[in-house]
Design a protein around this motif. Structure first.
Motif, short mmCIF file in Angstrom:
data_model
loop_
_atom_site.label_atom_id
_atom_site.label_comp_id
_atom_site.label_asym_id
_atom_site.label_seq_id
_atom_site.Cartn_x
_atom_site.Cartn_y
_atom_site.Cartn_z
N PRO A 63 0.35 -1.59 0.16
CA PRO A 63 -0.25 -0.14 -0.09
C PRO A 63 1.33 1.22 -0.23
O PRO A 63 2.19 1.33 0.64
CB PRO A 63 -0.46 -0.07 1.50
N GLY A 64 0.45 2.42 -0.93
CA GLY A 64 1.61 3.75 -0.90
C GLY A 64 2.06 3.72 -2.00
O GLY A 64 2.87 4.49 -2.68
N THR A 65 2.33 2.45 -2.71
CA THR A 65 3.56 2.19 -3.62
C THR A 65 2.67 3.12 -4.55
O THR A 65 1.43 3.23 -5.21
CB THR A 65 3.33 0.68 -4.39
N PRO A 66 3.71 3.85 -5.76
CA PRO A 66 2.73 4.60 -6.56
C PRO A 66 2.37 4.35 -7.34
O PRO A 66 3.02 3.07 -8.77
CB PRO A 66 4.38 5.43 -6.76
N LEU A 67 1.57 4.76 -8.33
CA LEU A 67 0.92 3.86 -9.32
C LEU A 67 0.44 5.12 -10.18
O LEU A 67 0.54 6.33 -10.08
CB LEU A 67 -0.13 3.77 -9.13
N PHE A 68 0.26 4.91 -11.64
CA PHE A 68 -0.43 5.45 -13.29
C PHE A 68 -1.74 5.61 -13.13
O PHE A 68 -1.77 4.59 -12.76
CB PHE A 68 0.22 5.51 -14.19
N HIS A 69 -2.17 6.46 -13.46
CA HIS A 69 -4.25 6.72 -13.06
C HIS A 69 -4.56 7.87 -14.28
O HIS A 69 -3.38 8.69 -14.37
CB HIS A 69 -4.33 7.40 -12.13
N SER A 70 -5.42 7.03 -15.59
CA SER A 70 -5.87 7.82 -16.41
C SER A 70 -7.28 7.36 -15.85
O SER A 70 -7.45 6.01 -15.87
CB SER A 70 -4.86 7.32 -17.95
N LEU A 71 -8.00 8.59 -16.88
CA LEU A 71 -9.18 7.99 -16.95
C LEU A 71 -9.53 8.89 -18.34
O LEU A 71 -9.83 10.50 -18.59
CB LEU A 71 -9.97 9.60 -16.03
N ILE A 72 -10.33 8.17 -19.31
CA ILE A 72 -10.27 8.21 -20.80
C ILE A 72 -12.12 7.88 -21.22
O ILE A 72 -12.26 6.81 -21.17
CB ILE A 72 -9.39 8.04 -21.63
N VAL A 73 -11.96 8.56 -22.20
CA VAL A 73 -14.16 8.72 -22.31
C VAL A 73 -13.37 8.43 -23.87
O VAL A 73 -12.97 9.53 -24.47
CB VAL A 73 -15.08 9.95 -22.96
N HIS A 74 -14.35 7.35 -25.04
CA HIS A 74 -13.94 7.03 -26.03
C HIS A 74 -15.50 7.63 -26.42
O HIS A 74 -16.42 6.75 -26.44
CB HIS A 74 -13.25 5.81 -26.16
N ALA A 75 -15.25 8.04 -27.73
CA ALA A 75 -16.13 8.16 -28.67
C ALA A 75 -15.74 8.05 -30.11
O ALA A 75 -15.01 7.63 -30.77
CB ALA A 75 -16.56 9.83 -28.49
N GLU A 76 -17.66 7.28 -30.85
CA GLU A 76 -17.54 6.97 -31.68
C GLU A 76 -18.44 7.69 -32.66
O GLU A 76 -19.68 8.13 -32.13
CB GLU A 76 -17.80 5.53 -32.02
N ASN A 77 -17.92 8.26 -34.38
CA ASN A 77 -18.70 9.41 -34.06
C ASN A 77 -19.00 11.00 -33.44
O ASN A 77 -20.21 11.11 -34.01
CB ASN A 77 -19.81 8.56 -35.48
N GLY A 78 -18.09 11.03 -32.30
CA GLY A 78 -19.13 11.71 -31.79
C GLY A 78 -19.78 11.47 -30.53
O GLY A 78 -19.65 12.46 -29.54
N GLN A 79 -19.58 10.18 -30.91
CA GLN A 79 -20.80 9.47 -28.96
C GLN A 79 -20.41 8.73 -28.34
O GLN A 79 -19.28 7.95 -29.32
CB GLN A 79 -22.13 8.12 -30.01
#
Length: 241
Positions: free
Chosen positions: A125-141
């Motif tokens: 616990p406490g070990t550094p991790l990378f975090h990403s939050l991404i929304v993917h869209a198809e034809n704008g949806q």
């Protein structure tokens, strides 16, 4: 009793695993090479035979090493992932349908692992991790919210990528070649924050894919992907079609 490093609290068996995997990754030990015996590792690390045995046993289960009765422990042949649900780049899926894919990164950060994530990554616990939050869209949806945690030891340049031009999947496949994966798929109501990102009402049914991948004997990433149930489905096949 589990032995820990006096320096960073990492269990000694994990340090031994990291050492063995590191030697293989560096090319000092190649496929089929004999690795040091458990007795030699006991002397090298100054630990109990039980601790060394756990490290070697886990790497054998992960198919990094292979044991031959009466001969010793060797670097295992490289294994390639084959599963009923193929791990594909979402951008490739969208392009295959003749549509336009777009990525919208909302978060890129490094953050310490809480207890639950630490267990999943088999880290302290406490070990550094990378975090990403991404929304993917198809034809704008919007079609997917990708909430991903990554082990920096597997992909040190993860946060430096332009995820409007590439995807985490594409980068990780190059930086941390896939060794194995476990996953689950379930239907869950969208919490308010996810619903807002997908442009749907809170509580709308979503298909949720949770996946943990490994690379070179380490847990490389843990990801949760939310998809609007009325827009998405998972398919697969077994055998020849």
């Amino acid at each position: 009793m589990e032995q820990h490093s006096p320096h960073d609290g990492t269990p000694i068996f994990q340090r031994i695993k990291d050492y063995l995997v590191g030697e293989i990754a560096a090319g000092r030990w190649k496929e089929g090479d004999l690795v040091p015996s458990e007795l030699a590792l006991v002397r090298q690390f100054g630990v109990s035979r039980m601790t060394v045995n756990r490290a070697v046993r886990e790497l054998t289960a992960e198919q990094v090493l292979t044991r031959r009765q009466g001969s010793g422990t060797f670097v295992a042949p490289q294994k390639y992932q084959a599963s009923l649900v193929e791990i594909r780049n979402i951008a490739d899926e969208v392009h295959a349908r003749g549509h336009v894919h777009a990525s919208h990164p909302l978060l890129l950060e490094d953050s310490p692992a809480g207890e639950s994530l630490a267990r999943q990554f088999e880290l302290a616990p406490g070990t550094p991790l990378f975090h990403s939050l991404i929304v993917h869209a198809e034809n704008g949806q919007p079609i997917q919210v990708e909430d991903r945690w990554v082990n920096p030891a597997c992909a040190p340049a993860y946060l430096d990528q332009d995820y409007t031009r590439t995807t985490p999947n594409e980068h990780l496949m190059a930086a941390a070649p896939l060794q194995g994966a476990t996953y689950s798929i379930e239907s869950l109501p969208a919490p308010r924050d996810v619903a807002e990102m997908l442009g749907i009402a809170a509580g709308t049914s979503c298909l949720v894919l949770k996946r943990r991948t490994t690379s070179q004997g380490r847990v490389a990433s843990v990801v949760t992907m939310w998809h609007p149930g009325h827009l998405y489905r998972f398919t697969g096949s077994v055998g020849s079609v």
